[in-house]
Design a protein around this motif. Structure first.
Motif, PDB file in Angstrom:
ATOM      1  N   LYS A   1       0.844  -1.190   0.000  1.00 46.90           N
ATOM      2  CA  LYS A   1       0.000   0.000   0.000  1.00 46.90           C
ATOM      3  C   LYS A   1       0.879   1.240   0.000  1.00 46.90           C
ATOM      4  CE  LYS A   1      -3.912  -2.124   2.219  1.00 46.90           C
ATOM      5  NZ  LYS A   1      -4.831  -2.193   3.280  1.00 46.90           N
ATOM      6  N   ASP A   2       0.510   2.193  -0.854  1.00 44.11           N
ATOM      7  CA  ASP A   2       1.212   3.462  -0.921  1.00 44.11           C
ATOM      8  C   ASP A   2       1.082   4.172   0.425  1.00 44.11           C
ATOM      9  OD1 ASP A   2       2.638   5.600  -1.972  1.00 44.11           O
ATOM     10  OD2 ASP A   2       0.870   6.539  -2.845  1.00 44.11           O
ATOM     11  N   GLY A   3       2.208   4.636   0.951  1.00 48.17           N
ATOM     12  CA  GLY A   3       2.205   5.316   2.237  1.00 48.17           C
ATOM     13  C   GLY A   3       2.313   4.377   3.420  1.00 48.17           C
ATOM     14  N   VAL A   4       2.280   3.074   3.176  1.00 47.30           N
ATOM     15  CA  VAL A   4       2.440   2.083   4.247  1.00 47.30           C
ATOM     16  C   VAL A   4       3.760   1.350   4.061  1.00 47.30           C
ATOM     17  CG1 VAL A   4       1.499  -0.008   5.314  1.00 47.30           C
ATOM     18  CG2 VAL A   4      -0.046   1.807   4.557  1.00 47.30           C
ATOM     19  N   ASN A   5       3.919   0.692   2.916  1.00 46.28           N
ATOM     20  CA  ASN A   5       5.167  -0.014   2.633  1.00 46.28           C
ATOM     21  C   ASN A   5       6.235   0.962   2.141  1.00 46.28           C
ATOM     22  OD1 ASN A   5       2.732  -1.999   1.731  1.00 46.28           O
ATOM     23  ND2 ASN A   5       4.309  -3.048   2.908  1.00 46.28           N
ATOM     24  N   TYR A   6       5.853   1.804   1.224  1.00 52.24           N
ATOM     25  CA  TYR A   6       6.697   2.856   0.663  1.00 52.24           C
ATOM     26  C   TYR A   6       5.794   4.008   0.238  1.00 52.24           C
ATOM     27  CZ  TYR A   6      10.790  -0.224  -0.035  1.00 52.24           C
ATOM     28  OH  TYR A   6      11.862  -1.062   0.139  1.00 52.24           O
ATOM     29  N   VAL A   7       6.411   5.144  -0.024  1.00 49.66           N
ATOM     30  CA  VAL A   7       5.768   6.211  -0.765  1.00 49.66           C
ATOM     31  C   VAL A   7       6.227   5.982  -2.202  1.00 49.66           C
ATOM     32  CG1 VAL A   7       5.647   8.700  -1.145  1.00 49.66           C
ATOM     33  CG2 VAL A   7       5.799   7.802   1.188  1.00 49.66           C
ATOM     34  N   TYR A   8       5.299   5.657  -3.091  1.00 44.77           N
ATOM     35  CA  TYR A   8       5.643   5.316  -4.476  1.00 44.77           C
ATOM     36  C   TYR A   8       5.610   6.577  -5.343  1.00 44.77           C
ATOM     37  CZ  TYR A   8       5.094   0.596  -2.833  1.00 44.77           C
ATOM     38  OH  TYR A   8       5.231  -0.572  -2.115  1.00 44.77           O
ATOM     39  N   LEU A   9       6.732   6.849  -6.000  1.00 44.98           N
ATOM     40  CA  LEU A   9       6.873   8.048  -6.822  1.00 44.98           C
ATOM     41  C   LEU A   9       7.346   7.677  -8.221  1.00 44.98           C
ATOM     42  CD1 LEU A   9       8.880  10.232  -4.250  1.00 44.98           C
ATOM     43  CD2 LEU A   9       6.419  10.293  -4.653  1.00 44.98           C
ATOM     44  N   THR A  10       7.059   8.551  -9.163  1.00 40.49           N
ATOM     45  CA  THR A  10       7.649   8.378 -10.489  1.00 40.49           C
ATOM     46  C   THR A  10       9.111   8.796 -10.407  1.00 40.49           C
ATOM     47  OG1 THR A  10       7.166  10.633 -11.193  1.00 40.49           O
ATOM     48  CG2 THR A  10       5.457   8.950 -11.617  1.00 40.49           C
ATOM     49  N   LYS A  11       9.898   8.362 -11.371  1.00 33.65           N
ATOM     50  CA  LYS A  11      11.310   8.756 -11.418  1.00 33.65           C
ATOM     51  C   LYS A  11      11.434  10.280 -11.493  1.00 33.65           C
ATOM     52  CE  LYS A  11      15.566   8.114 -13.983  1.00 33.65           C
ATOM     53  NZ  LYS A  11      16.217   7.632 -15.178  1.00 33.65           N
ATOM     54  N   GLU A  12      10.589  10.911 -12.304  1.00 34.49           N
ATOM     55  CA  GLU A  12      10.631  12.366 -12.459  1.00 34.49           C
ATOM     56  C   GLU A  12      10.313  13.072 -11.140  1.00 34.49           C
ATOM     57  OE1 GLU A  12      10.367  10.310 -16.131  1.00 34.49           O
ATOM     58  OE2 GLU A  12       8.902  10.237 -14.494  1.00 34.49           O
ATOM     59  N   GLU A  13       9.308  12.579 -10.414  1.00 33.96           N
ATOM     60  CA  GLU A  13       8.939  13.184  -9.130  1.00 33.96           C
ATOM     61  C   GLU A  13      10.052  12.987  -8.104  1.00 33.96           C
ATOM     62  OE1 GLU A  13       6.775  15.073  -6.003  1.00 33.96           O
ATOM     63  OE2 GLU A  13       6.846  15.298  -8.173  1.00 33.96           O
ATOM     64  N   PHE A  14      10.653  11.800  -8.078  1.00 32.27           N
ATOM     65  CA  PHE A  14      11.744  11.544  -7.136  1.00 32.27           C
ATOM     66  C   PHE A  14      12.902  12.498  -7.425  1.00 32.27           C
ATOM     67  CE2 PHE A  14      14.971   9.534  -4.694  1.00 32.27           C
ATOM     68  CZ  PHE A  14      14.356   8.673  -3.801  1.00 32.27           C
ATOM     69  N   GLU A  15      13.267  12.619  -8.692  1.00 29.20           N
ATOM     70  CA  GLU A  15      14.381  13.505  -9.065  1.00 29.20           C
ATOM     71  C   GLU A  15      14.066  14.967  -8.762  1.00 29.20           C
ATOM     72  OE1 GLU A  15      15.023  12.257 -13.109  1.00 29.20           O
ATOM     73  OE2 GLU A  15      16.455  10.688 -12.461  1.00 29.20           O
ATOM     74  N   ARG A  16      12.803  15.369  -8.928  1.00 22.96           N
ATOM     75  CA  ARG A  16      12.409  16.730  -8.557  1.00 22.96           C
ATOM     76  C   ARG A  16      12.594  16.947  -7.069  1.00 22.96           C
ATOM     77  NH1 ARG A  16       9.160  19.282  -5.662  1.00 22.96           N
ATOM     78  NH2 ARG A  16       7.795  17.534  -5.217  1.00 22.96           N
ATOM     79  N   ARG A  17      12.200  15.943  -6.274  1.00 22.09           N
ATOM     80  CA  ARG A  17      12.338  16.057  -4.819  1.00 22.09           C
ATOM     81  C   ARG A  17      13.810  16.103  -4.402  1.00 22.09           C
ATOM     82  NH1 ARG A  17       7.511  12.903  -1.637  1.00 22.09           N
ATOM     83  NH2 ARG A  17       5.802  13.589  -2.965  1.00 22.09           N
ATOM     84  N   ILE A  18      14.659  15.390  -5.113  1.00 21.02           N
ATOM     85  CA  ILE A  18      16.099  15.479  -4.832  1.00 21.02           C
ATOM     86  C   ILE A  18      16.572  16.910  -5.088  1.00 21.02           C
ATOM     87  CG2 ILE A  18      18.407  14.768  -5.595  1.00 21.02           C
ATOM     88  CD1 ILE A  18      17.159  11.993  -6.254  1.00 21.02           C
ATOM     89  N   ARG A  19      16.217  17.458  -6.249  1.00 25.63           N
ATOM     90  CA  ARG A  19      16.633  18.834  -6.610  1.00 25.63           C
ATOM     91  C   ARG A  19      16.118  19.856  -5.598  1.00 25.63           C
ATOM     92  NH1 ARG A  19      14.989  17.049 -11.604  1.00 25.63           N
ATOM     93  NH2 ARG A  19      13.072  18.278 -11.498  1.00 25.63           N
ATOM     94  N   ASP A  20      14.910  19.630  -5.082  1.00 25.63           N
ATOM     95  CA  ASP A  20      14.300  20.575  -4.142  1.00 25.63           C
ATOM     96  C   ASP A  20      14.649  20.285  -2.680  1.00 25.63           C
ATOM     97  OD1 ASP A  20      13.189  21.785  -6.346  1.00 25.63           O
ATOM     98  OD2 ASP A  20      11.175  20.962  -6.039  1.00 25.63           O
TER      99      ASP A  20
END
Length: 194
Positions: A48-67
């Motif tokens: 389940k999203d938010g239980v096992n992991y927070v599931y993100l797209t590659k683009e969203e993950f990379e945006r979060r790294i940049r930010d």
């Protein structure tokens, strides 16, 4: 941040038993929470999203790294895995003790961002025991075992950078020792604020 003392970073080489000890620690002390990691890998059946992991797209993950929204991250098999800062801050704001089980490099990054965090390094009782544990898994080739052993030697050199070092000889004793160290650091921090 006033609640940094509630952030606990646990690291150790593969085969040290850190995940098993943390699982036991949380069984004994359910008030402690494990931070939920984020990943770009596909969600698996039953997860389940938010239980096992927070599931993100590659683009969203990379945006979060940049930010600067990801505290630490690594790539495995073409997918990102990391710790969202929001997951940690949410728990810290509530005064919850939160544990991150992460690699030594990630631990250094977290300590720079949260200098008040408690860092604990879990060691195996001996190199021989570490090797026995890795071989006992029966899940890796000889080449993979040798790589893990070499990496373990490198990682053990980082132990001096941690606030505390514990030896995982017996799971329950190690879990209780970690809990006592968490309590010690939280009490020392509270005394310093008076």
């Amino acid at each position: 941040m006033n609640n940094e003392k509630h952030l606990v970073v646990i690291s150790g080489p593969s085969g040290s038993g850190k995940d098993t000890v943390v699982k036991r620690l949380m069984e004994l002390h359910p008030e402690i929470e494990l931070s939920i990691s984020a990943t770009t890998r596909e969600i698996r059946p039953g997860e389940k999203d938010g239980v096992n992991y927070v599931y993100l797209t590659k683009e969203e993950f990379e945006r979060r790294i940049r930010d600067d929204e990801i505290l630490e991250y690594a790539q495995y098999c073409g997918n990102y895995y990391g710790t969202p800062k929001s997951e940690v801050d949410k728990r810290l704001d509530n005064g919850t003790t939160v544990i991150l089980v992460i690699e030594v490099i990630g631990a250094g990054n977290v300590k720079r961002i949260y200098p008040g965090a408690v860092t604990i390094f879990v060691r195996p009782p001996s190199y021989g025991e570490l090797e026995d544990r890795l071989r006992g898994r029966g899940t890796e080739s000889e080449e993979e075992i040798q790589k893990r052993l070499a990496r373990a030697v490198e990682e053990m050199e980082y132990a001096v950078d941690y606030d505390e070092v514990v030896v995982n000889d017996k799971i329950d004793e190690c879990a209780q020792e970690i809990y006592a160290l968490i309590q010690k650091h939280q009490q020392a921090d509270e005394e310093d604020t008076y």
